[in-house]
Motif scaffolding. Structure first.
Motif, PDB file in Angstrom:
ATOM      1  N   LYS A  12       0.864  -1.179   0.000  1.00 41.33           N
ATOM      2  CA  LYS A  12       0.000   0.000   0.000  1.00 41.33           C
ATOM      3  C   LYS A  12       0.896   1.223   0.000  1.00 41.33           C
ATOM      4  CE  LYS A  12      -3.762  -2.001   2.682  1.00 41.33           C
ATOM      5  NZ  LYS A  12      -4.631  -1.823   3.852  1.00 41.33           N
ATOM      6  N   ILE A  13       0.288   2.392  -0.204  1.00 42.52           N
ATOM      7  CA  ILE A  13       1.042   3.637  -0.155  1.00 42.52           C
ATOM      8  C   ILE A  13       0.549   4.442   1.037  1.00 42.52           C
ATOM      9  CG2 ILE A  13       1.521   5.804  -1.336  1.00 42.52           C
ATOM     10  CD1 ILE A  13       1.427   4.258  -3.938  1.00 42.52           C
ATOM     11  N   CYS A  14       1.467   4.889   1.832  1.00 37.78           N
ATOM     12  CA  CYS A  14       1.154   5.670   3.025  1.00 37.78           C
ATOM     13  C   CYS A  14       0.664   7.064   2.602  1.00 37.78           C
ATOM     14  CB  CYS A  14       2.391   5.786   3.900  1.00 37.78           C
ATOM     15  SG  CYS A  14       2.141   6.760   5.386  1.00 37.78           S
ATOM     16  N   PRO A  15      -0.498   7.504   3.095  1.00 36.58           N
ATOM     17  CA  PRO A  15      -1.019   8.824   2.705  1.00 36.58           C
ATOM     18  C   PRO A  15      -0.230  10.004   3.276  1.00 36.58           C
ATOM     19  CG  PRO A  15      -2.486   7.794   4.292  1.00 36.58           C
ATOM     20  CD  PRO A  15      -1.416   6.787   3.963  1.00 36.58           C
ATOM     21  N   VAL A  16       0.594   9.777   4.294  1.00 35.31           N
ATOM     22  CA  VAL A  16       1.359  10.858   4.908  1.00 35.31           C
ATOM     23  C   VAL A  16       2.694  11.062   4.194  1.00 35.31           C
ATOM     24  CG1 VAL A  16       2.475  11.670   7.017  1.00 35.31           C
ATOM     25  CG2 VAL A  16       0.272  10.516   7.149  1.00 35.31           C
ATOM     26  N   CYS A  17       3.502  10.020   4.134  1.00 33.02           N
ATOM     27  CA  CYS A  17       4.839  10.155   3.527  1.00 33.02           C
ATOM     28  C   CYS A  17       4.840   9.762   2.044  1.00 33.02           C
ATOM     29  CB  CYS A  17       5.858   9.324   4.298  1.00 33.02           C
ATOM     30  SG  CYS A  17       5.579   7.551   4.225  1.00 33.02           S
ATOM     31  N   GLU A  18       3.737   9.178   1.581  1.00 36.49           N
ATOM     32  CA  GLU A  18       3.564   8.772   0.179  1.00 36.49           C
ATOM     33  C   GLU A  18       4.596   7.754  -0.298  1.00 36.49           C
ATOM     34  OE1 GLU A  18       3.179  12.243  -2.230  1.00 36.49           O
ATOM     35  OE2 GLU A  18       1.390  12.897  -1.163  1.00 36.49           O
ATOM     36  N   ARG A  19       5.067   6.936   0.630  1.00 38.08           N
ATOM     37  CA  ARG A  19       5.997   5.865   0.277  1.00 38.08           C
ATOM     38  C   ARG A  19       5.265   4.532   0.324  1.00 38.08           C
ATOM     39  NH1 ARG A  19      11.412   7.334   3.743  1.00 38.08           N
ATOM     40  NH2 ARG A  19      11.820   9.307   2.723  1.00 38.08           N
ATOM     41  N   PRO A  20       5.656   3.604  -0.518  1.00 43.37           N
ATOM     42  CA  PRO A  20       5.031   2.280  -0.455  1.00 43.37           C
ATOM     43  C   PRO A  20       5.528   1.491   0.764  1.00 43.37           C
ATOM     44  CG  PRO A  20       6.678   2.346  -2.186  1.00 43.37           C
ATOM     45  CD  PRO A  20       6.595   3.734  -1.626  1.00 43.37           C
ATOM     46  N   PHE A  21       4.642   0.707   1.330  1.00 42.91           N
ATOM     47  CA  PHE A  21       5.025  -0.204   2.409  1.00 42.91           C
ATOM     48  C   PHE A  21       4.357  -1.538   2.161  1.00 42.91           C
ATOM     49  CE2 PHE A  21       1.261   1.955   3.881  1.00 42.91           C
ATOM     50  CZ  PHE A  21       0.538   1.008   4.595  1.00 42.91           C
ATOM     51  N   THR A  22       5.022  -2.603   2.568  1.00 42.07           N
ATOM     52  CA  THR A  22       4.523  -3.944   2.299  1.00 42.07           C
ATOM     53  C   THR A  22       3.941  -4.587   3.537  1.00 42.07           C
ATOM     54  OG1 THR A  22       6.716  -4.867   2.671  1.00 42.07           O
ATOM     55  CG2 THR A  22       6.121  -4.362   0.395  1.00 42.07           C
ATOM     56  N   TRP A  23       3.204  -5.640   3.292  1.00 43.19           N
ATOM     57  CA  TRP A  23       2.546  -6.405   4.331  1.00 43.19           C
ATOM     58  C   TRP A  23       3.559  -6.909   5.349  1.00 43.19           C
ATOM     59  CZ3 TRP A  23       2.920 -11.448   6.023  1.00 43.19           C
ATOM     60  CH2 TRP A  23       1.827 -11.967   6.707  1.00 43.19           C
ATOM     61  N   ARG A  24       3.169  -6.889   6.625  1.00 35.83           N
ATOM     62  CA  ARG A  24       4.003  -7.429   7.700  1.00 35.83           C
ATOM     63  C   ARG A  24       3.196  -8.458   8.474  1.00 35.83           C
ATOM     64  NH1 ARG A  24       6.511  -2.031  10.464  1.00 35.83           N
ATOM     65  NH2 ARG A  24       7.449  -1.165   8.603  1.00 35.83           N
ATOM     66  N   LYS A  25       3.887  -9.382   9.050  1.00 36.06           N
ATOM     67  CA  LYS A  25       3.234 -10.448   9.812  1.00 36.06           C
ATOM     68  C   LYS A  25       2.342  -9.885  10.922  1.00 36.06           C
ATOM     69  CE  LYS A  25       2.618 -14.701  11.241  1.00 36.06           C
ATOM     70  NZ  LYS A  25       1.757 -15.613  10.519  1.00 36.06           N
ATOM     71  N   LYS A  26       2.792  -8.832  11.588  1.00 37.39           N
ATOM     72  CA  LYS A  26       2.003  -8.271  12.691  1.00 37.39           C
ATOM     73  C   LYS A  26       0.695  -7.641  12.216  1.00 37.39           C
ATOM     74  CE  LYS A  26       4.209  -3.750  13.070  1.00 37.39           C
ATOM     75  NZ  LYS A  26       4.940  -2.868  13.969  1.00 37.39           N
ATOM     76  N   TRP A  27       0.587  -7.340  10.909  1.00 37.58           N
ATOM     77  CA  TRP A  27      -0.640  -6.773  10.357  1.00 37.58           C
ATOM     78  C   TRP A  27      -1.535  -7.843   9.737  1.00 37.58           C
ATOM     79  CZ3 TRP A  27       2.636  -2.710   7.367  1.00 37.58           C
ATOM     80  CH2 TRP A  27       3.025  -1.695   8.242  1.00 37.58           C
ATOM     81  N   GLU A  28      -1.198  -9.076   9.908  1.00 36.10           N
ATOM     82  CA  GLU A  28      -1.898 -10.167   9.231  1.00 36.10           C
ATOM     83  C   GLU A  28      -3.410 -10.122   9.412  1.00 36.10           C
ATOM     84  OE1 GLU A  28      -1.369 -14.945   8.756  1.00 36.10           O
ATOM     85  OE2 GLU A  28      -0.727 -14.037  10.645  1.00 36.10           O
ATOM     86  N   ARG A  29      -3.873  -9.913  10.626  1.00 39.42           N
ATOM     87  CA  ARG A  29      -5.312  -9.939  10.899  1.00 39.42           C
ATOM     88  C   ARG A  29      -6.016  -8.637  10.534  1.00 39.42           C
ATOM     89  NH1 ARG A  29      -5.154 -12.741  16.856  1.00 39.42           N
ATOM     90  NH2 ARG A  29      -4.312 -14.728  16.144  1.00 39.42           N
TER      91      ARG A  29
END
Length: 47
Positions: A12-29
């Motif tokens: 996804k792309i962060c609306p604040v810094c506008e950088r892409p970030f990928t899925w992390r295990k802690k965000w699984e649910r």
């Protein structure tokens, strides 16, 4: 979620810094509700 290579993870792309970030295990649910890449960005979110 099964084991995947980093290049195949959802992102996804962060609306604040506008950088892409990928899925992390802690965000699984809660991946559908994740909007910000970090705590810093979530604290400085724009109204």
């Amino acid at each position: 979620m099964t084991s995947r290579k980093k290049q195949h993870l959802p992102s996804k792309i962060c609306p604040v810094c506008e950088r892409p970030f990928t899925w992390r295990k802690k965000w699984e649910r809660d991946w559908e509700n994740v909007k910000y890449c970090s705590k810093k960005c979530s604290k400085t979110k724009q109204p």
